[in-house]
Motif scaffolding. Structure first.
Motif, PDB file in Angstrom:
ATOM      1  N   GLU A   8      34.557  80.321   1.197  1.00 40.49           N
ATOM      2  CA  GLU A   8      35.829  80.755   1.774  1.00 40.49           C
ATOM      3  C   GLU A   8      35.667  81.120   3.141  1.00 40.49           C
ATOM      4  O   GLU A   8      34.926  82.333   3.464  1.00 40.49           O
ATOM      5  CB  GLU A   8      36.663  81.882   1.163  1.00 40.49           C
ATOM      6  N   PRO A   9      36.059  80.372   4.209  1.00 39.36           N
ATOM      7  CA  PRO A   9      35.912  80.810   5.454  1.00 39.36           C
ATOM      8  C   PRO A   9      36.970  81.697   6.085  1.00 39.36           C
ATOM      9  O   PRO A   9      37.899  81.648   5.143  1.00 39.36           O
ATOM     10  CB  PRO A   9      35.981  79.544   6.429  1.00 39.36           C
ATOM     11  N   VAL A  10      36.876  82.472   7.122  1.00 39.58           N
ATOM     12  CA  VAL A  10      37.742  83.594   7.549  1.00 39.58           C
ATOM     13  C   VAL A  10      38.969  82.690   8.177  1.00 39.58           C
ATOM     14  O   VAL A  10      40.114  83.022   7.979  1.00 39.58           O
ATOM     15  CB  VAL A  10      37.017  84.161   8.685  1.00 39.58           C
TER      16      VAL A  10
ATOM     17  N   VAL B  71      36.882  72.765  11.936  1.00 37.52           N
ATOM     18  CA  VAL B  71      35.796  73.803  12.296  1.00 37.52           C
ATOM     19  C   VAL B  71      36.335  74.945  11.583  1.00 37.52           C
ATOM     20  O   VAL B  71      37.583  75.418  11.023  1.00 37.52           O
ATOM     21  CB  VAL B  71      36.203  74.100  13.907  1.00 37.52           C
ATOM     22  N   MET B  72      35.414  75.623  11.086  1.00 41.94           N
ATOM     23  CA  MET B  72      35.400  76.745  10.132  1.00 41.94           C
ATOM     24  C   MET B  72      34.719  78.010  10.679  1.00 41.94           C
ATOM     25  O   MET B  72      33.434  77.711  11.345  1.00 41.94           O
ATOM     26  CB  MET B  72      34.844  76.495   8.709  1.00 41.94           C
ATOM     27  N   VAL B  73      35.187  79.109  10.554  1.00 37.26           N
ATOM     28  CA  VAL B  73      34.326  80.431  11.039  1.00 37.26           C
ATOM     29  C   VAL B  73      34.144  81.135   9.768  1.00 37.26           C
ATOM     30  O   VAL B  73      35.207  81.187   9.029  1.00 37.26           O
ATOM     31  CB  VAL B  73      35.424  81.121  12.115  1.00 37.26           C
TER      32      VAL B  73
ATOM     33  N   VAL C  25      28.947  86.512  12.253  1.00 41.98           N
ATOM     34  CA  VAL C  25      30.178  85.656  12.475  1.00 41.98           C
ATOM     35  C   VAL C  25      29.714  84.228  13.093  1.00 41.98           C
ATOM     36  O   VAL C  25      28.904  84.254  14.027  1.00 41.98           O
ATOM     37  CB  VAL C  25      31.202  86.125  13.336  1.00 41.98           C
ATOM     38  N   ILE C  26      29.878  83.294  12.329  1.00 42.89           N
ATOM     39  CA  ILE C  26      29.392  82.045  12.627  1.00 42.89           C
ATOM     40  C   ILE C  26      30.361  80.783  12.464  1.00 42.89           C
ATOM     41  O   ILE C  26      31.297  80.941  11.495  1.00 42.89           O
ATOM     42  CB  ILE C  26      27.800  81.584  11.818  1.00 42.89           C
TER      43      ILE C  26
ATOM     44  N   VAL D 181      40.342  82.317  17.635  1.00 45.03           N
ATOM     45  CA  VAL D 181      39.938  82.385  16.268  1.00 45.03           C
ATOM     46  C   VAL D 181      40.725  83.468  15.591  1.00 45.03           C
ATOM     47  O   VAL D 181      41.063  83.255  14.527  1.00 45.03           O
ATOM     48  CB  VAL D 181      38.566  82.726  16.389  1.00 45.03           C
ATOM     49  N   GLY D 182      41.075  84.481  16.180  1.00 45.66           N
ATOM     50  CA  GLY D 182      42.110  85.656  15.819  1.00 45.66           C
ATOM     51  C   GLY D 182      43.248  85.123  14.881  1.00 45.66           C
ATOM     52  O   GLY D 182      43.603  85.523  14.009  1.00 45.66           O
TER      53      GLY D 182
END
Length: 335
Positions: free
Chosen positions: A122-124, A106-108, A96-97, A161-162
């Protein structure tokens, strides 16, 4: 009793070694953005490097063993619509970054186990809340799924983030641009260095400033401030004569530094990388071709110069390998 002329140190014979050419990654077009971030991030499985991308922002994620020439068509992580300014690997999950970008988001990202075979768009999760570009992302050191971001809107947002929502928004503490943010060891406090030459220690849960120091370094160029394991703060910056300086501070009493050293008159910002296990700080400057390292101890002069690693090439970016990615059989203490 004879006084010891030479200080006892475990690290007197620590030296740096560049990897051989066949272990390098070649043909990577490193980003040309003039932002002062480290441009690269590494963990025991992958190295991520912000690259030049047409029409948006992208970064490469390479498995560590994928050395050699990197094909121009190698897949990238390319969901941002503006240049990527900062990336940070999650300390709790090596796949995970997080990335912050000029597009104010901001994208995870979740990286597949063996690296990318196709470009990832596609970010999470996308974290939206900043009104200007996001130049800093930093995961919480101990709590899962907690991410800090700081933008050019002078705001710091701490995200869950969840769920993708902002837990804490610190938007009234900084009147000027934030240069960097650092969590302390257990993640209860953050310290920030800002363009107004102040270093602030903030308790994010109480949303209050616990300590601050004006004119930490007199010079007008960017500063950096990081927490050390014992709770002291280490800063790098510039003197009024634009000499590079490093200093050590006790947040309980910010009147005078514990130690202050002048270094040289180069103009690259010194980025500090800190290893809490050995209490060594590695200072890398963008455009420098050397890395200096210092040991921090409890006895005067507190910041002890150890050595300098020099190379022929100036460095564009730096990433610091977490301890669990090192080869201890070869006595490696940092990479």
């Amino acid at each position: 009793t004879m006084r010891r002329v030479v200080r006892q140190s475990k690290f007197r014979h620590v030296f740096g070694q560049a990897v051989k050419n066949d272990q390098c990654y070649d043909d990577i077009r490193v980003s040309r953005v003039t932002w002062d971030s480290s441009f690269c991030a590494v963990n025991p499985r992958f190295v991520a490097i912000i690259v030049d991308a047409s029409g948006g922002g992208a970064f490469l994620v390479l498995p560590l063993h994928k050395t050699g020439r990197i094909d121009k068509s190698y897949p990238t992580v390319c969901g941002h619509t503006g240049p990527v300014l900062d990336i940070d690997w999650c300390p709790h999950n090596d796949q995970v970054i997080a990335s912050g970008s000029e597009d104010c988001t901001v994208m995870v990202w979740q990286i597949p186990e063996n690296g990318l075979t196709l470009s990832l768009t596609e970010p999470v999760v996308v974290l939206e809340g900043h009104s200007k570009r996001v130049g800093i992302v930093a995961w919480h050191p101990t709590a899962r799924n907690v991410l800090l971001s700081a933008g050019c809107d002078n705001a710091i947002i701490i995200w869950n983030v969840g769920t993708g929502e902002a837990l804490i928004n610190l938007d009234d503490m900084h009147v000027d641009m934030i240069y960097n943010v650092s969590w302390n060891r257990n993640g209860s406090l953050i310290c920030t260095a800002s363009k107004d030459k102040k270093v602030r220690v903030i308790d994010p849960r109480k949303q209050e400033i616990v300590a601050e120091k004006e004119k930490t370094h007199e010079g007008a160029r960017p500063m950096r401030a990081i927490f050390l394991a014992d709770g002291n703060i280490f800063t790098t910056g510039f003197s009024r004569m634009s000499e590079r300086q490093l200093a050590l501070w006790n947040p309980q009493n910010m009147e005078e530094p514990i130690a202050l050293h002048e270094m040289d008159t180069s103009n690259g910002v010194l980025l500090p990388f800190y290893d809490p296990d050995t209490n060594i700080i590695y200072l890398c400057g963008k455009g420098d071709s050397s890395i200096r390292y210092f040991e921090i101890t409890d006895e005067s002069p507190y910041v002890h110069y150890l050595n300098t690693f020099s190379s022929k090439e100036p460095q564009r970016g730096m990433g610091f390998m977490p301890k669990r990615g090192l080869d201890v059989n070869k006595c490696e203490i940092a990479r």
